[in-house]
Scaffold this motif. Structure first.
Motif, mmCIF file in Angstrom:
data_model
loop_
_atom_site.group_PDB
_atom_site.id
_atom_site.type_symbol
_atom_site.label_atom_id
_atom_site.label_comp_id
_atom_site.label_asym_id
_atom_site.label_seq_id
_atom_site.Cartn_x
_atom_site.Cartn_y
_atom_site.Cartn_z
ATOM 1 N N TRP A 104 0.837 -1.192 0.000
ATOM 2 C CA TRP A 104 0.000 0.000 0.000
ATOM 3 C C TRP A 104 0.880 1.253 0.000
ATOM 4 O O TRP A 104 2.005 1.239 0.511
ATOM 5 N N ASP A 105 0.362 2.322 -0.562
ATOM 6 C CA ASP A 105 1.106 3.574 -0.743
ATOM 7 C C ASP A 105 1.365 4.243 0.616
ATOM 8 O O ASP A 105 0.430 4.717 1.277
ATOM 9 N N LYS A 106 2.631 4.279 1.023
ATOM 10 C CA LYS A 106 2.988 4.844 2.323
ATOM 11 C C LYS A 106 2.656 6.332 2.399
ATOM 12 O O LYS A 106 2.143 6.815 3.419
ATOM 13 N N LYS A 107 2.922 7.061 1.324
ATOM 14 C CA LYS A 107 2.661 8.499 1.317
ATOM 15 C C LYS A 107 1.170 8.780 1.462
ATOM 16 O O LYS A 107 0.754 9.684 2.204
ATOM 17 N N ALA A 108 0.323 8.004 0.746
ATOM 18 C CA ALA A 108 -1.126 8.192 0.834
ATOM 19 C C ALA A 108 -1.639 7.839 2.226
ATOM 20 O O ALA A 108 -2.555 8.484 2.750
ATOM 21 N N ILE A 109 -1.059 6.811 2.836
ATOM 22 C CA ILE A 109 -1.458 6.418 4.190
ATOM 23 C C ILE A 109 -1.144 7.529 5.186
ATOM 24 O O ILE A 109 -1.982 7.899 6.025
ATOM 25 N N GLU A 110 0.060 8.084 5.109
ATOM 26 C CA GLU A 110 0.436 9.156 6.027
ATOM 27 C C GLU A 110 -0.419 10.402 5.802
ATOM 28 O O GLU A 110 -0.744 11.130 6.744
ATOM 29 N N SER A 111 -0.833 10.626 4.548
ATOM 30 C CA SER A 111 -1.670 11.783 4.244
ATOM 31 C C SER A 111 -3.043 11.664 4.894
ATOM 32 O O SER A 111 -3.539 12.624 5.501
ATOM 33 N N ILE A 112 -3.664 10.495 4.809
ATOM 34 C CA ILE A 112 -4.999 10.326 5.390
ATOM 35 C C ILE A 112 -4.926 10.328 6.917
ATOM 36 O O ILE A 112 -5.829 10.831 7.599
ATOM 37 N N ILE A 113 -3.830 9.811 7.477
ATOM 38 C CA ILE A 113 -3.650 9.851 8.935
ATOM 39 C C ILE A 113 -3.488 11.292 9.405
ATOM 40 O O ILE A 113 -4.018 11.686 10.445
#
Length: 232
Positions: A104-113
């Motif tokens: 899964w996209d780490k950057k997208a995960i950190e963005s939603i968090i």
């Protein structure tokens, strides 16, 4: 009520009797390792009670899905016939970060968090239909939608017909405010996307069915007329 001892492997060719015998022993060991006996018991209960059991194939066998959080074409007979299948999940930030190892996209995960930072959430709803909330409030839950089905080829920077794919998106229906203080839809964060050329990783079992409806009929629904008569 099916038990693991009822799962047999039988040879089609008499010359394969010994190899089939060892394959059956290997199957029994695999079922014990992945706790298939418990899943069979859960299937027997849910199938009889609610009419349908939906299984998702995994590396460890299968997972029984919560039908309240499953979206598909309700008019098909079997899950494999649906044009799309969507499963809704609830993740905490910690659980979501663990998905990086699955690609899964780490950057997208950190963005939603980051969007959820400082917020508090109710626990997942007890009953989706009625919108009832669990009164327990804690760290934020993030809604993640796992969708199998066709999407426009432009999502993969290609031309042509829609492409069969798997897309995982976080919070696609969130409502935010624009710079001029107007409400607008947030398209969410794409956590993962990939072409999906094989069959759907789902299998369904139905206790009983009626025409034109995917959801099966279980004992609970069969007793509706008796309960109505009793109420009268």
């Amino acid at each position: 009520d099916i038990d693991t001892k009822d799962c047999r492997v039988l040879p089609l060719n008499p010359k394969s009797a010994w190899s089939t015998f060892f394959l059956e022993k290997e199957l029994q060991l695999w079922m014990k390792k992945h706790n298939i006996a418990q899943k069979l018991n859960e299937m027997a209960f849910e199938g009889a009670a609610y009419g349908t059991v939906l299984l998702k194939k995994t590396k460890n066998g299968a997972q029984i899905q919560d039908l309240r959080r499953v979206f598909l074409d309700p008019t098909v007979r079997f899950v494999r016939d649906s044009r799309f299948i969507t499963i809704k999940h609830y993740f905490t930030p910690t659980e979501l970060r663990k998905k990086v190892k699955d690609g899964w996209d780490k950057k997208a995960i950190e963005s939603i968090i980051e969007k959820k930072k400082g917020q508090k959430s109710f626990a997942p709803q007890s009953y989706e239909n009625y919108g009832m909330k669990n009164p327990i409030v804690s760290t934020p839950y993030i809604e993640v939608y796992e969708r199998y089905g066709e999407i426009d080829a432009s999502f993969f920077r290609e031309d042509g017909d829609p492409i069969r794919s798997l897309c995982i998106v976080a919070e696609p229906f969130a409502i935010g405010r624009s710079a001029d203080n107007k409400y607008e839809w947030d398209e969410g964060n794409v956590l993962f996307k990939s072409k999906w050329l094989g069959d759907y990783p789902f299998s369904d079992y139905h206790y009983a069915q009626t025409r034109g409806r995917w959801l099966g009929i279980g004992v609970v629904e069969e007793l509706f007329p008796i309960q109505e008569r009793f109420n009268e």
